[in-house]
Design an enzyme around this catalytic site. Structure first.
Site, PDB file in Angstrom:
ATOM      1  N   VAL A  11      26.051  36.968  72.388  1.00  0.00           N
ATOM      2  CA  VAL A  11      24.966  35.335  72.922  1.00  0.00           C
ATOM      3  C   VAL A  11      25.016  34.345  71.901  1.00  0.00           C
ATOM      4  O   VAL A  11      24.574  33.335  72.401  1.00  0.00           O
ATOM      5  CB  VAL A  11      24.961  35.960  74.006  1.00  0.00           C
ATOM      6  CG1 VAL A  11      23.718  34.793  74.563  1.00  0.00           C
ATOM      7  CG2 VAL A  11      25.095  36.674  74.756  1.00  0.00           C
ATOM      8  N   THR A 121      20.243  39.025  79.545  1.00  0.00           N
ATOM      9  CA  THR A 121      20.834  39.784  81.288  1.00  0.00           C
ATOM     10  C   THR A 121      19.542  40.657  80.880  1.00  0.00           C
ATOM     11  O   THR A 121      19.199  40.998  79.691  1.00  0.00           O
ATOM     12  CB  THR A 121      22.210  40.167  80.617  1.00  0.00           C
ATOM     13  OG1 THR A 121      23.514  39.270  80.267  1.00  0.00           O
ATOM     14  CG2 THR A 121      22.090  40.825  81.786  1.00  0.00           C
ATOM     15  N   GLU A 149      23.784  33.791  81.070  1.00  0.00           N
ATOM     16  CA  GLU A 149      25.008  33.093  80.185  1.00  0.00           C
ATOM     17  C   GLU A 149      26.321  33.872  81.226  1.00  0.00           C
ATOM     18  O   GLU A 149      25.791  35.457  81.944  1.00  0.00           O
ATOM     19  CB  GLU A 149      24.826  34.114  79.143  1.00  0.00           C
ATOM     20  CG  GLU A 149      24.400  35.145  78.442  1.00  0.00           C
ATOM     21  CD  GLU A 149      25.611  36.121  78.787  1.00  0.00           C
ATOM     22  OE1 GLU A 149      27.281  35.697  78.964  1.00  0.00           O
ATOM     23  OE2 GLU A 149      25.535  37.732  78.747  1.00  0.00           O
ATOM     24  N   GLU A 153      33.286  37.823  76.393  1.00  0.00           N
ATOM     25  CA  GLU A 153      33.541  37.894  74.942  1.00  0.00           C
ATOM     26  C   GLU A 153      35.439  37.643  74.932  1.00  0.00           C
ATOM     27  O   GLU A 153      35.881  37.926  75.063  1.00  0.00           O
ATOM     28  CB  GLU A 153      33.347  39.440  74.180  1.00  0.00           C
ATOM     29  CG  GLU A 153      32.297  39.319  73.907  1.00  0.00           C
ATOM     30  CD  GLU A 153      31.639  40.643  73.564  1.00  0.00           C
ATOM     31  OE1 GLU A 153      32.017  41.374  72.470  1.00  0.00           O
ATOM     32  OE2 GLU A 153      30.196  41.601  73.680  1.00  0.00           O
ATOM     33  N   LYS A 205      23.307  36.760  87.925  1.00  0.00           N
ATOM     34  CA  LYS A 205      24.720  37.772  86.661  1.00  0.00           C
ATOM     35  C   LYS A 205      24.459  39.490  86.510  1.00  0.00           C
ATOM     36  O   LYS A 205      25.351  38.726  86.911  1.00  0.00           O
ATOM     37  CB  LYS A 205      23.336  37.457  85.205  1.00  0.00           C
ATOM     38  CG  LYS A 205      24.012  37.717  84.009  1.00  0.00           C
ATOM     39  CD  LYS A 205      25.474  37.723  83.769  1.00  0.00           C
ATOM     40  CE  LYS A 205      26.229  38.506  82.861  1.00  0.00           C
ATOM     41  NZ  LYS A 205      25.511  38.069  81.244  1.00  0.00           N
ATOM     42  N   ASN A 209      28.740  40.350  87.018  1.00  0.00           N
ATOM     43  CA  ASN A 209      29.748  41.136  86.684  1.00  0.00           C
ATOM     44  C   ASN A 209      29.628  42.736  87.644  1.00  0.00           C
ATOM     45  O   ASN A 209      30.608  44.036  87.383  1.00  0.00           O
ATOM     46  CB  ASN A 209      28.302  42.011  85.295  1.00  0.00           C
ATOM     47  CG  ASN A 209      28.817  40.782  84.165  1.00  0.00           C
ATOM     48  OD1 ASN A 209      28.951  39.758  84.363  1.00  0.00           O
ATOM     49  ND2 ASN A 209      27.692  40.662  83.259  1.00  0.00           N
ATOM     50  N   GLY A 258      34.807  48.761  79.363  1.00  0.00           N
ATOM     51  CA  GLY A 258      33.485  48.966  78.666  1.00  0.00           C
ATOM     52  C   GLY A 258      33.037  47.765  78.239  1.00  0.00           C
ATOM     53  O   GLY A 258      33.270  46.629  78.805  1.00  0.00           O
ATOM     54  N   CYS A 261      28.641  44.261  78.548  1.00  0.00           N
ATOM     55  CA  CYS A 261      27.770  43.734  79.912  1.00  0.00           C
ATOM     56  C   CYS A 261      28.319  45.074  80.954  1.00  0.00           C
ATOM     57  O   CYS A 261      27.159  45.392  81.317  1.00  0.00           O
ATOM     58  CB  CYS A 261      28.505  42.205  79.702  1.00  0.00           C
ATOM     59  SG  CYS A 261      27.852  40.917  78.810  1.00  0.00           S
ATOM     60  N   LYS A 322      37.931  45.118  74.458  1.00  0.00           N
ATOM     61  CA  LYS A 322      39.186  44.399  74.709  1.00  0.00           C
ATOM     62  C   LYS A 322      39.073  43.810  73.877  1.00  0.00           C
ATOM     63  O   LYS A 322      39.108  43.587  72.918  1.00  0.00           O
ATOM     64  CB  LYS A 322      38.497  43.143  76.401  1.00  0.00           C
ATOM     65  CG  LYS A 322      37.257  42.490  75.367  1.00  0.00           C
ATOM     66  CD  LYS A 322      36.603  41.538  76.106  1.00  0.00           C
ATOM     67  CE  LYS A 322      37.518  40.518  77.024  1.00  0.00           C
ATOM     68  NZ  LYS A 322      36.836  39.131  77.730  1.00  0.00           N
TER      69      LYS A 322
END
Length: 437
Positions: A11, A121, A149, A153, A205, A209, A258, A261, A322
């Site tokens: 970040v 976060t 934010e 990614e 945030k 998520n 995974g 975050c 990812k």
């Protein structure tokens, strides 16, 4: 504007680099002297698409600098971003020790008005805590702003430069005006800057998520049920996704989520609820389902090999949580590897970016190949854990020639079942028909 960013993780580094790209003078602060020296030399410490070009350009233009001195960073910036780690402290709660520790130092060091921005976060109420800690020692005025934010990614640079929205949690008109001025270049196409109170911004945030993690997990539950009743999750997914109220995104089933975050934020919101005498029952289910989903392929692997994996060798494609990142935090591949090793299997792996990070964790317990096909040599089966683009259209003849058994366990549903059926390969995926030769 003069900006300082405290912390140069994913970040912090993206924030600092992208703010420099719009002409701001940015100083990034990190306590790791070796890392700072490498960044001064133009070496990007993380893999993030498109970051390297912006990084190099802004260093050369002297808009982006690095230091280990917090005092230097505070003297430079009128807006100070805190992009510090908030890891799980062991019971699900976010560990605020880094944020509050730096905040205490800020209180002792600031000499004139600053805006302190929580970019990390953080749980609801953190802005109040930061303000209280700074106030203990501060001899000047300052404001604390929550500015969460929303960076993915693998797409973080694009997300920062072209944000869908910017959330500013603040009660000071002076701080709001300066933050809007900072962000106006990024929203010229009309996407909103949303101003709200600090607590609402902090919760936004976590809520975003947690909702996305819930959507993923619900689809994984549907996929698991599809296997029980003989339905095809791909058809269900398409049927659901065409409903505009639901949408197509985050409906792809697999071996769980995974990253840095989703796992941490879902747990933190769940724990925050408990601390405030509220039980997020949905989030509790999401956490439990995702934990099991990460090893959803293991029962299929055990059944195929008659519950005897001792001495078997498994090739794994994909280690990052990812595609388009080297981040392995909470990556499902690690759960798969741990399960295989515990049953006496051998593991050989390939990932375009994440192998160095995995090597730090496992050392010589597993092996690493130079290419996706080298991974297959002398392997008894192929397991796919991350949906990198290079895995989407492989040479199936090479796969069949290399594997001791023509079998693929696909944790990301990369291949069409009908197409792969023609290849003469045994194929097991998530929520779809198994093919066993």
């Amino acid at each position: 504007m003069k900006i300082s960013v405290i912390g140069t993780g994913y970040v912090g580094l993206v924030t600092g680099t992208c703010l420099a790209e719009t002409g701001n003078e940015v100083v990034c602060v990190d306590i790791d002297a070796q890392k700072v020296q490498k960044m001064r030399l133009g070496n990007v410490p993380i893999y993030e698409p498109h970051l390297d070009a912006l990084f190099e350009r802004n260093i050369k233009a002297n808009r982006l600098r690095f230091t280990t001195s917090l005092e230097e960073g505070l003297n430079h910036g009128e807006i100070i971003f805190l992009a510090l780690p908030t890891p799980d402290n062991g019971d699900g709660a976010a560990d605020l020790s880094y944020v509050l520790g730096v905040s205490e130092e800020i209180g002792r060091l600031i000499k004139d008005y600053k805006i302190i921005v929580d970019k990390s976060t953080v749980p609801v109420g953190t802005a109040e805590k930061v303000k209280k800690v700074i106030t203990k020692n501060a001899q000047c005025e300052f404001d604390v702003v929550s500015n969460p934010e929303f960076l993915r990614e693998g797409f973080a640079v694009d997300d920062f430069l072209k944000p869908e929205r910017i959330v500013i949690g603040a009660s000071s008109e002076k701080a709001i005006d300066l933050m809007k001025r900072l962000y106006n270049p990024f929203v010229r196409s009309g996407n909103p800057i949303i101003v709200m109170d600090e607590k609402s911004a902090e919760l936004t945030k976590y809520a975003a998520n947690s909702f996305l993690a819930t959507k993923i997990t619900f689809m994984n539950e549907i996929a698991n049920y599809c296997e029980k009743v003989g339905a095809d999750v791909d058809k269900v997914r398409i049927g659901m996704g065409t409903d505009s109220r639901i949408g197509k995104r985050f409906l792809f089933p697999g071996i769980g989520y995974g990253g840095s975050c989703f796992p941490k934020d879902v747990k933190a919101l769940h724990k925050s609820g408990k601390d405030d005498d509220y039980n997020f029952r949905i989030l509790e289910a999401v956490i439990n389902v995702n934990k099991g989903q990460k090893v959803a392929l293991i029962p299929k692997i055990k059944k195929y090999f008659n519950n005897d994996l001792q001495g078997k060798t498994f090739a794994i494609w994909g280690l990052a949580f990812k595609p388009e990142t080297d981040d392995i935090r909470e990556a499902p591949a690690l759960d798969v590897i741990d399960a295989l090793l515990s049953m006496g299997a051998k593991v050989q792996t390939f990932d375009p970016e994440a192998m160095k990070n995995v090597a730090r964790k496992y050392g010589n317990k597993i092996s690493f190949a130079n290419s996706m096909y080298e991974t297959l040599e002398n392997a008894d089966a192929l397991i796919i854990c991350t949906e990198w683009s290079i895995f989407r259209t492989p040479d199936f003849n090479k796969i069949k020639e290399s594997l001791n058994n023509n079998v693929i366990f696909d944790g990301r549903n990369l291949y069409d079942v009908q197409d792969i059926e023609k290849e003469g390969i045994s194929y097991f995926s998530i929520g779809r028909k198994d093919i066993k030769r």
